[in-house]
Design a protein around this motif. Sequence first.
Motif, PDB file in Angstrom:
ATOM      1  N   UNK A  72     -13.228  24.001  -5.029  1.00  0.00           N
ATOM      2  CA  UNK A  72     -12.374  22.832  -5.175  1.00  0.00           C
ATOM      3  C   UNK A  72     -12.055  22.156  -3.841  1.00  0.00           C
ATOM      4  N   UNK A  73     -12.388  22.811  -2.720  1.00  0.00           N
ATOM      5  CA  UNK A  73     -12.043  22.270  -1.398  1.00  0.00           C
ATOM      6  C   UNK A  73     -13.025  21.171  -0.996  1.00  0.00           C
ATOM      7  N   UNK A  74     -12.452  19.999  -0.720  1.00  0.00           N
ATOM      8  CA  UNK A  74     -13.259  18.867  -0.261  1.00  0.00           C
ATOM      9  C   UNK A  74     -13.336  18.832   1.262  1.00  0.00           C
ATOM     10  N   UNK A  75     -12.228  19.230   1.921  1.00  0.00           N
ATOM     11  CA  UNK A  75     -12.183  19.228   3.382  1.00  0.00           C
ATOM     12  C   UNK A  75     -11.154  20.254   3.844  1.00  0.00           C
ATOM     13  N   UNK A  76     -11.498  21.016   4.867  1.00  0.00           N
ATOM     14  CA  UNK A  76     -10.584  21.990   5.448  1.00  0.00           C
ATOM     15  C   UNK A  76     -10.604  21.780   6.952  1.00  0.00           C
ATOM     16  N   UNK A  77      -9.417  21.488   7.526  1.00  0.00           N
ATOM     17  CA  UNK A  77      -9.333  21.200   8.956  1.00  0.00           C
ATOM     18  C   UNK A  77      -8.220  22.018   9.590  1.00  0.00           C
ATOM     19  N   UNK A  78      -8.560  22.687  10.683  1.00  0.00           N
ATOM     20  CA  UNK A  78      -7.543  23.441  11.429  1.00  0.00           C
ATOM     21  C   UNK A  78      -6.753  22.474  12.287  1.00  0.00           C
ATOM     22  N   UNK A  79      -5.431  22.600  12.258  1.00  0.00           N
ATOM     23  CA  UNK A  79      -4.554  21.715  13.015  1.00  0.00           C
ATOM     24  C   UNK A  79      -4.200  22.286  14.387  1.00  0.00           C
ATOM     25  N   UNK A  80      -3.984  23.610  14.469  1.00  0.00           N
ATOM     26  CA  UNK A  80      -3.612  24.213  15.762  1.00  0.00           C
ATOM     27  C   UNK A  80      -4.731  24.994  16.362  1.00  0.00           C
TER      28      UNK A  80
END
Length: 80
Positions: A72-80
């Motif tokens: 179901x994940x379209x985009x996964x981005x690390x913030x830190x």
Amino acid sequence: MKKKNRLAIVQVRWLGSASSGGWADRQTSGPVVCESVGFLIEDKPKHITVSTSVHDGNPGRYHSPMSIPRVAILKLRRIN
């Protein structure tokens, strides 16, 4: 002061299910695109789990953990 291992903070864009409550004449909506930000507390082959808050004084305690299937994940981005 000892430096602690910090969890990754991530932004997840994912496809979620939608429904309307009660009886309906027809389908009024389809899947919805959702976006969540939280601590990445689990990173497994089939899902990730994010939490809105972590308990600093009690490791392993999380508030509102949510598991999202990888399909179901379209985009996964690390913030830190």
